[in-house]
Scaffold this motif. Sequence first.
Motif, PDB file in Angstrom:
ATOM      1  N   LEU A  34       0.826  -1.206   0.000  1.00  0.00           N
ATOM      2  CA  LEU A  34       0.000   0.000   0.000  1.00  0.00           C
ATOM      3  C   LEU A  34       0.863   1.260   0.000  1.00  0.00           C
ATOM      4  O   LEU A  34       0.562   2.226  -0.712  1.00  0.00           O
ATOM      5  CB  LEU A  34      -0.919  -0.003   1.223  1.00  0.00           C
ATOM      6  CG  LEU A  34      -2.082  -1.003   1.168  1.00  0.00           C
ATOM      7  CD1 LEU A  34      -2.743  -1.129   2.545  1.00  0.00           C
ATOM      8  CD2 LEU A  34      -3.105  -0.580   0.118  1.00  0.00           C
ATOM      9  N   ARG A  35       1.929   1.228   0.793  1.00  0.00           N
ATOM     10  CA  ARG A  35       2.810   2.386   0.845  1.00  0.00           C
ATOM     11  C   ARG A  35       3.434   2.655  -0.526  1.00  0.00           C
ATOM     12  O   ARG A  35       3.535   3.802  -0.985  1.00  0.00           O
ATOM     13  CB  ARG A  35       3.893   2.158   1.903  1.00  0.00           C
ATOM     14  CG  ARG A  35       4.726   3.397   2.229  1.00  0.00           C
ATOM     15  CD  ARG A  35       5.846   3.053   3.177  1.00  0.00           C
ATOM     16  NE  ARG A  35       5.369   2.803   4.524  1.00  0.00           N
ATOM     17  CZ  ARG A  35       5.600   1.679   5.213  1.00  0.00           C
ATOM     18  NH1 ARG A  35       6.297   0.702   4.649  1.00  0.00           N
ATOM     19  NH2 ARG A  35       5.147   1.538   6.440  1.00  0.00           N
ATOM     20  N   GLU A  36       3.858   1.585  -1.221  1.00  0.00           N
ATOM     21  CA  GLU A  36       4.468   1.743  -2.539  1.00  0.00           C
ATOM     22  C   GLU A  36       3.451   2.250  -3.573  1.00  0.00           C
ATOM     23  O   GLU A  36       3.780   3.044  -4.452  1.00  0.00           O
ATOM     24  CB  GLU A  36       5.055   0.411  -3.004  1.00  0.00           C
ATOM     25  CG  GLU A  36       5.713   0.442  -4.384  1.00  0.00           C
ATOM     26  CD  GLU A  36       6.854   1.455  -4.456  1.00  0.00           C
ATOM     27  OE1 GLU A  36       7.104   1.965  -5.568  1.00  0.00           O
ATOM     28  OE2 GLU A  36       7.502   1.724  -3.417  1.00  0.00           O
ATOM     29  N   VAL A  74      -2.329   4.983   8.681  1.00  0.00           N
ATOM     30  CA  VAL A  74      -2.986   6.201   9.141  1.00  0.00           C
ATOM     31  C   VAL A  74      -2.079   6.927  10.120  1.00  0.00           C
ATOM     32  O   VAL A  74      -1.913   8.163  10.065  1.00  0.00           O
ATOM     33  CB  VAL A  74      -4.353   5.877   9.780  1.00  0.00           C
ATOM     34  CG1 VAL A  74      -4.906   7.100  10.516  1.00  0.00           C
ATOM     35  CG2 VAL A  74      -5.344   5.427   8.721  1.00  0.00           C
ATOM     36  N   ALA A  75      -1.459   6.156  11.016  1.00  0.00           N
ATOM     37  CA  ALA A  75      -0.555   6.754  11.997  1.00  0.00           C
ATOM     38  C   ALA A  75       0.658   7.396  11.335  1.00  0.00           C
ATOM     39  O   ALA A  75       1.164   8.431  11.798  1.00  0.00           O
ATOM     40  CB  ALA A  75      -0.109   5.689  13.004  1.00  0.00           C
ATOM     41  N   TRP A  78       0.053   8.298   5.804  1.00  0.00           N
ATOM     42  CA  TRP A  78      -0.211   7.910   4.416  1.00  0.00           C
ATOM     43  C   TRP A  78      -1.708   7.870   4.116  1.00  0.00           C
ATOM     44  O   TRP A  78      -2.133   8.139   3.002  1.00  0.00           O
ATOM     45  CB  TRP A  78       0.389   6.528   4.115  1.00  0.00           C
ATOM     46  CG  TRP A  78       1.884   6.474   4.175  1.00  0.00           C
ATOM     47  CD1 TRP A  78       2.642   6.042   5.227  1.00  0.00           C
ATOM     48  CD2 TRP A  78       2.795   6.886   3.162  1.00  0.00           C
ATOM     49  NE1 TRP A  78       3.979   6.146   4.935  1.00  0.00           N
ATOM     50  CE2 TRP A  78       4.108   6.668   3.657  1.00  0.00           C
ATOM     51  CE3 TRP A  78       2.658   7.425   1.891  1.00  0.00           C
ATOM     52  CZ2 TRP A  78       5.253   6.969   2.931  1.00  0.00           C
ATOM     53  CZ3 TRP A  78       3.797   7.710   1.153  1.00  0.00           C
ATOM     54  CH2 TRP A  78       5.069   7.479   1.677  1.00  0.00           C
ATOM     55  N   LEU A  79      -2.490   7.501   5.122  1.00  0.00           N
ATOM     56  CA  LEU A  79      -3.933   7.355   4.944  1.00  0.00           C
ATOM     57  C   LEU A  79      -4.675   8.191   5.984  1.00  0.00           C
ATOM     58  O   LEU A  79      -4.097   8.628   6.988  1.00  0.00           O
ATOM     59  CB  LEU A  79      -4.355   5.880   5.099  1.00  0.00           C
ATOM     60  CG  LEU A  79      -3.664   4.844   4.212  1.00  0.00           C
ATOM     61  CD1 LEU A  79      -4.159   3.438   4.557  1.00  0.00           C
ATOM     62  CD2 LEU A  79      -3.869   5.141   2.737  1.00  0.00           C
ATOM     63  N   THR A  80      -5.955   8.415   5.727  1.00  0.00           N
ATOM     64  CA  THR A  80      -6.843   9.049   6.694  1.00  0.00           C
ATOM     65  C   THR A  80      -8.072   8.185   6.867  1.00  0.00           C
ATOM     66  O   THR A  80      -8.474   7.465   5.941  1.00  0.00           O
ATOM     67  CB  THR A  80      -7.282  10.453   6.226  1.00  0.00           C
ATOM     68  OG1 THR A  80      -8.005  10.335   4.995  1.00  0.00           O
ATOM     69  CG2 THR A  80      -6.093  11.376   6.044  1.00  0.00           C
ATOM     70  N   ALA A  81      -8.668   8.219   8.049  1.00  0.00           N
ATOM     71  CA  ALA A  81      -9.866   7.421   8.323  1.00  0.00           C
ATOM     72  C   ALA A  81     -10.866   8.287   9.060  1.00  0.00           C
ATOM     73  O   ALA A  81     -10.545   8.865  10.113  1.00  0.00           O
ATOM     74  CB  ALA A  81      -9.505   6.184   9.132  1.00  0.00           C
ATOM     75  N   GLY A  86     -14.911   6.203   5.341  1.00  0.00           N
ATOM     76  CA  GLY A  86     -14.007   5.114   5.065  1.00  0.00           C
ATOM     77  C   GLY A  86     -12.556   5.552   5.152  1.00  0.00           C
ATOM     78  O   GLY A  86     -12.217   6.594   5.717  1.00  0.00           O
ATOM     79  N   THR A  87     -11.678   4.737   4.577  1.00  0.00           N
ATOM     80  CA  THR A  87     -10.237   4.996   4.588  1.00  0.00           C
ATOM     81  C   THR A  87      -9.819   5.524   3.227  1.00  0.00           C
ATOM     82  O   THR A  87     -10.149   4.928   2.195  1.00  0.00           O
ATOM     83  CB  THR A  87      -9.460   3.715   4.914  1.00  0.00           C
ATOM     84  OG1 THR A  87      -9.944   3.179   6.157  1.00  0.00           O
ATOM     85  CG2 THR A  87      -7.978   4.005   5.032  1.00  0.00           C
TER      86      THR A  87
END
Length: 496
Positions: A34-36, A74-75, A78-81, A86-87
């Motif tokens: 996911l990071r890539e 999320v921490a 890279w992502l938000t929730a 959703g994410t």
Amino acid sequence: MAKSWVNSAERIGSDLHLELSGPGSTRAALIDALREAVRSGRLTPGTRLPPYRSLAADLGVARNTVADAYAELVAEGWLTARQGSGTQVAERAEPLRPQRKHVRVPVKTPPRARGPRHDLRQGTPDASTFPRAAWLASYRRALQEAPNEVFGPGDPAGRVELREALTEYLARARGVRTEPGRIVICSGFAHALRLLSRTPVLRGTLAVEAYGLPFHRELLADAGVRTVPLPLDEHGADVSRLARERAVLLTPAHQFPTGGPLHAERRAAVVDWARARGGVVLEDDYDGEFRYDRRPVGAVQGLDPERVIFVGSVSKSLSPALRLGWMVLPERHVADVLAAKGEREAWVSVLDQLSLADFLSSGSYDRHVRRMRQRYRSRRDRLVAALAEHAPHIEVTGVAAGLHAVLRLPPGTERSVLKAATWAGIALDGLAEFQHPQAPRTPGTPGTPGTPKAPEPSEAAVPAYDGLVVGYATPSEHAYGAALDALCRVLPPEAG
């Protein structure tokens, strides 16, 4: 070994491709994948990710594994929730930019080539006059009324609705005698030539007019078809020079580009030749609808539908962008042309075919042509008036029909005028570029004082004079006046 996974579209509404590879736990592999995907820009900011349960089911992993991976990303930012949203990929996440060890030298993007300020080339209508509202109405009706089978493989001959509409229109407007089963839809005249060159119709040697489009000659040469020129005079192509050829290509309604129709006696003579030789006449009706100062000239095809192939399109009447044309064929050639066309390739959009069928049957096509005929006649008149005022020594010909005129220049001035036009930002065509390379030239023009004795038949000569082919349909209405002013400024002065 890397595994490729694609999540189920029906569960989340989108597809997500992930590569889980490398040593370590499944959770670590999922985080890295996911990071890539975010780093590379494949997952852009704001992209919504699949729910835990959906992605876990597709990957064959525990739901908690996906939840833990999402939580860690999320921490890390890279992502938000958010509850109810959703994410998603975080807005501040940026794609990875590769680091280079050497100093990056900026590369200047070359400037985009400037087009001509004034486009007076032949061959295209005024694009601003395309009947958008009427075409859209026809397109909507065609789409709404189309049976389901329209969206299947279809008929290589073209939609029967269009072939039926063309049968009625061509009979009424052009004097063509045919039926839907003898019409094959194509994307224009060049496409028709390519198809015919794959059949026995155009194999061997083809007689052509001494002036014509070089592109067509090149297309035929690439297909192994040799072309031989027929001389031209004030009555059109001299078809009495036809010899052992089995086919001839003509523009009988309006010779391209010199202008003028093929004389009635020669129209009858070329049909008699085709009957006697077992040959065929290929009729290019490229601008048959546009007549101004004389009665419309019907199609040669009407004299003998079994010896003439009639080809037309909407390139001049509507737009070349539609890529819609048709061949009206003798019955014996239909199967060969369909075999050359193939079962699935080189087809015109079915929805465009249905739209044109509606455009014809609703009367919209007739209304558009009448409107454009008036507009182009006005353009023609403005060109003639401008020349009479600013360059009365320049003779203009071929103006009784069509979308272009020929300006006869003083001997030896064509190249210099074209060069001056380029410097002035005017796009123009010179007459010489349309001449068949094998056609010898003789000074003078048939029917004018001082014309030498006509050449012997074996010479197939054409009159030689310098000239410009001026397309008066291409510029938009607001730009046409400036284009005429610029044209008059580059014309050579009257000889002292």
